[in-house]
Design an enzyme around this catalytic site. Sequence first.
Site, PDB file in Angstrom:
ATOM      1  N   ARG A  19       0.789  -1.260   0.000  1.00 42.11           N
ATOM      2  CA  ARG A  19       0.000   0.000   0.000  1.00 42.11           C
ATOM      3  C   ARG A  19       0.810   1.293   0.000  1.00 42.11           C
ATOM      4  O   ARG A  19       0.210   2.365  -0.112  1.00 42.11           O
ATOM      5  CB  ARG A  19      -0.971   0.041   1.186  1.00 42.11           C
ATOM      6  CG  ARG A  19      -1.866  -1.172   1.331  1.00 42.11           C
ATOM      7  CD  ARG A  19      -2.721  -1.391   0.106  1.00 42.11           C
ATOM      8  NE  ARG A  19      -3.775  -2.388   0.345  1.00 42.11           N
ATOM      9  CZ  ARG A  19      -4.421  -3.008  -0.612  1.00 42.11           C
ATOM     10  NH1 ARG A  19      -4.142  -2.796  -1.886  1.00 42.11           N
ATOM     11  NH2 ARG A  19      -5.363  -3.878  -0.329  1.00 42.11           N
ATOM     12  N   ASN A  49      -0.188  -1.544  -7.353  1.00 41.95           N
ATOM     13  CA  ASN A  49      -1.421  -0.722  -7.320  1.00 41.95           C
ATOM     14  C   ASN A  49      -1.430   0.222  -6.119  1.00 41.95           C
ATOM     15  O   ASN A  49      -2.299   0.168  -5.263  1.00 41.95           O
ATOM     16  CB  ASN A  49      -2.685  -1.591  -7.394  1.00 41.95           C
ATOM     17  CG  ASN A  49      -2.822  -2.595  -6.265  1.00 41.95           C
ATOM     18  OD1 ASN A  49      -1.846  -2.951  -5.609  1.00 41.95           O
ATOM     19  ND2 ASN A  49      -4.033  -3.044  -6.024  1.00 41.95           N
ATOM     20  N   ASP A  92      -1.631 -12.891  -1.445  1.00 39.81           N
ATOM     21  CA  ASP A  92      -2.395 -11.752  -1.961  1.00 39.81           C
ATOM     22  C   ASP A  92      -2.796 -10.857  -0.784  1.00 39.81           C
ATOM     23  O   ASP A  92      -3.906 -10.310  -0.744  1.00 39.81           O
ATOM     24  CB  ASP A  92      -3.617 -12.198  -2.777  1.00 39.81           C
ATOM     25  CG  ASP A  92      -4.170 -11.074  -3.657  1.00 39.81           C
ATOM     26  OD1 ASP A  92      -3.574  -9.973  -3.665  1.00 39.81           O
ATOM     27  OD2 ASP A  92      -5.192 -11.293  -4.322  1.00 39.81           O
TER      28      ASP A  92
END
Length: 426
Positions: free
Chosen positions: A63, A93, A304
């Site tokens: 993150r 991401n 994940d």
Amino acid sequence: MSKLLIRGGTCVLPEGCQTADILIDGKKIVKIAKNVEDKDAKVLDAKGLHVFPGLIDMHVHLREPGFEYKEDIASGSAAAVRGGFTQVCCMPNTQPVCDNAAVVGYIVARGKEADLCKIRPIGAITKGEQGEQLAEMGKMKAAGAVAVSDDGKPVSNARIMRLAMEYASDFGLICLSHCEDKELVDGGVVNEGYNSTLAGMKGIPRAAEEIMLAREIILAETLQKRVHICHVSTKGGVQLLREAKARGVQVTAETCPHYFTLTDDVVMSYDANTKVNPPIRETEDVAAIREGLRDGTLDCIVTDHAPHHKDEKNVEYNLAAFGISGIETSFSLSYTYLVKTGILTVGELAKRMSENPAKILGLEGGCLKEGGVADVMIADLGEEYVIDSREFVSKGKNTPFNGMKVFGKVKYTVVDGKIKFTAERE
Ligand code: DOR
Ligand code: ZN
Ligand code: ZN
């Protein structure tokens, strides 16, 4: 140079499990043998414990930059070593997206500052993960990227994916594909089936995953390039992979603990901690995922790890974020559901959680050997405990496994010869 002697553990070696001592000097394993003595070494008593190669998670979300309220590189690293991981590969991401050398370099630097486990960034396939223009893969590789992926989003355009596979291979990088046909997903939130109907929630059909998985196989086959499939969740996906591998297609694949431990019965709780993409499927999928791990069709177990803030989960199911904070429960769940049940041996588990990810990405580590890097995980396989998300050091407490009894507790994590996690001190 500091020395560490791991004494008397059951060592999970490439040639099998053996009781032995492991002598580490600096960052290297220098000796694996019975009755090693070294009066200068700090001794770590591993009697009754299993000594694994440091676990490698090739698919996590840390993150940072941009979503530090969910997780940051320091908190994610602390969670990783608590989970037994010595190396983790983080998806791009973030905000900004990790699609250039500057962001890759930033993540590498933040990982070194945290100084817990090795942080290996994954660069984006396309600029901004927009699926349109290829990112500068060579520059990202030079800055430390170990693979490329638009994870979180699919690369919907097949021509772009074709170019990506060709371009990545020029730099010795592999594309990791998040397989999802967005048109078929069409706003779905759980597996499409009996339970989605019963719960009144929009379903995601298996075909949404399998159609893109088949596309990646066809591209890799015709181009004769490598591709790696992220988070496989369906029976049909395992079958496509098995057939492709038998034909010699250069495809590898991963799955996650939630796909071999849970069925979509859990969504009937309406607990958004069960919301993940791809979704948790049905009994026959779980059986197929287990069989795929057993026969090697599925090469790796990844987490994940997708930490979210509680405010992003404590909302109605349709609105909640997709993802499970998984890095602190992966080893115990894998040991409990795959080894205790006789599906995998301890050695095969080490392959799926360390050796195969290292091979696929060309990383150091992956097995315990003399001359190898001193990345080690030590676990008590006999210890049973209850998963308690309040104990997570990850900022993300979002787990569907809270309160579950599992076996196999990580006791120590050693990175480059230094003890970075000790359970006793918790
Ligand atoms: O559940 C998921 N969470 N699946 C993804 O593909 C992305 C991830 C995330 O970034 O939260
Ligand atoms: Zn994904
Ligand atoms: Zn992901």
